[in-house]
Design a protein around this motif. Structure first.
Motif, PDB file in Angstrom:
ATOM      1  N   ASP A 145      -6.988  73.386  16.740  1.00  0.00           N
ATOM      2  CA  ASP A 145      -6.024  72.838  17.867  1.00  0.00           C
ATOM      3  C   ASP A 145      -4.830  72.423  17.940  1.00  0.00           C
ATOM      4  OD1 ASP A 145      -5.549  74.336  20.099  1.00  0.00           O
ATOM      5  OD2 ASP A 145      -6.807  73.185  21.423  1.00  0.00           O
TER       6      ASP A 145
ATOM      7  N   LYS B  87      -1.080  70.778  25.782  1.00  0.00           N
ATOM      8  CA  LYS B  87      -0.675  72.402  25.771  1.00  0.00           C
ATOM      9  C   LYS B  87      -0.612  71.990  27.511  1.00  0.00           C
ATOM     10  CE  LYS B  87      -2.419  74.924  21.655  1.00  0.00           C
ATOM     11  NZ  LYS B  87      -3.076  75.210  21.786  1.00  0.00           N
ATOM     12  N   THR B  88      -1.525  71.401  28.542  1.00  0.00           N
ATOM     13  CA  THR B  88      -1.449  71.696  29.482  1.00  0.00           C
ATOM     14  C   THR B  88      -0.316  71.101  29.890  1.00  0.00           C
ATOM     15  OG1 THR B  88      -4.176  71.620  29.615  1.00  0.00           O
ATOM     16  CG2 THR B  88      -2.631  71.019  31.767  1.00  0.00           C
TER      17      THR B  88
ATOM     18  N   MET C 130     -12.041  67.502  27.151  1.00  0.00           N
ATOM     19  CA  MET C 130     -10.822  68.659  26.699  1.00  0.00           C
ATOM     20  C   MET C 130      -9.912  67.228  26.120  1.00  0.00           C
ATOM     21  SD  MET C 130      -7.644  69.619  28.992  1.00  0.00           S
ATOM     22  CE  MET C 130      -8.630  71.002  30.426  1.00  0.00           C
TER      23      MET C 130
ATOM     24  N   ASP D 297      -5.934  69.929  23.907  1.00  0.00           N
ATOM     25  CA  ASP D 297      -6.290  70.842  25.294  1.00  0.00           C
ATOM     26  C   ASP D 297      -4.897  69.857  26.771  1.00  0.00           C
ATOM     27  OD1 ASP D 297      -7.833  72.288  24.161  1.00  0.00           O
ATOM     28  OD2 ASP D 297      -9.789  71.828  24.786  1.00  0.00           O
TER      29      ASP D 297
END
Length: 258
Positions: free
Chosen positions: A146, A8-9, A1, A5
């Protein structure tokens, strides 16, 4: 990841995400050592450190240099405050975001106000700024970039009339345009925060203020992210100046070792 990512988590966890606001490598390393899950630059702190006023007075290249020195040494996600994008031209703003993404930055803050040549702050029309967010989001999606778009809205910070109503309207527009999070500096009233959280489905970020509720209360209100802005830097600078004053007053270094 990826770090993006991970970042965002972190906005979806049960605990409040406390961003450590940094101004150089050493401050970032200190927050990381303390166990912070992510850090973010403070534009005001970096500008002051470099001898500028806040409000895009330093160049974007100067900001990039500080960001690069931090990013290459820390292992936790870094989000970068790019103020109004360091340009009023959307292509330039997108190019700046691309540069940060290439460095591995996990998120950005982009605000809906700007400081003009006379150092006066102006808020941008909500629909126009929503279109800017749409253009950025379209570019990011097209190129599979991203990065977390934390969109700052400034009715409370600027002391505008009916700040809550203006904030709610803007937050809804920005969410629809593709914002990943909404950042509202200077909002402190619990009922205002609750209404804001209930008005959007994306994470809400608030900032340290003298009357801001405790972290426990913010979590209960549904806030997902909190940051200190430039206040830790300002406290550090105050201690530094007091140290110098004590040396001069005592005409010795004794105060350094007390």
């Amino acid at each position: 990841m990826s770090k993006a990512d991970d970042f965002k988590t972190l906005h979806q966890q049960d605990n409040l995400l406390h961003i450590g606001n940094v101004w150089d490598l050493q401050s970032a390393l200190a927050f990381e050592k303390m166990g912070y899950q992510a850090v973010g630059t403070s534009s005001a702190a970096i500008a002051d450190m470099l001898g500028y006023d806040d409000g895009e007075q330093m160049s974007f290249d100067e900001l990039l240099s500080v960001v690069e020195s931090i990013q290459r040494r820390i292992s936790i996600p870094l989000t970068v405050d790019i103020e109004g994008g360091y340009s009023r031209d959307i292509d330039d703003i997108i190019r700046h975001i691309d540069q940060l993404h290439t460095m591995g930055v996990a998120g950005i803050n982009l605000e809906d106000s700007f400081v003009d040549e006379t150092k006066q702050r102006h808020i941008i029309d909500a629909s126009d700024f929503g279109n800017t967010i749409k253009s950025i989001k379209s570019h990011l999606t097209k190129h599979s970039i991203d990065i977390f778009l934390n969109i700052r809205t400034d009715p409370f910070l600027m002391g505008l009339d009916s700040p809550l109503e203006q904030t709610l309207e803007r937050a809804e527009k920005y969410q629809a345009a593709g914002a990943d999070g909404i950042f509202v500096p200077c909002i402190t009233n619990e009922s205002d925060i609750k209404r804001l959280v209930e008005s959007v489905s994306i994470p809400v970020n608030v900032m340290a203020m003298p009357t801001l509720p405790s972290f426990i209360t913010l979590k209960e209100l549904g806030v997902k992210r909190v940051s200190s802005g430039s206040f830790i830097y300002e406290r550090t600078k105050k201690v530094f100046n007091e140290t110098l004053e004590n040396i001069e007053k005592g005409q010795s270094f004794d105060s350094l070792f007390q």
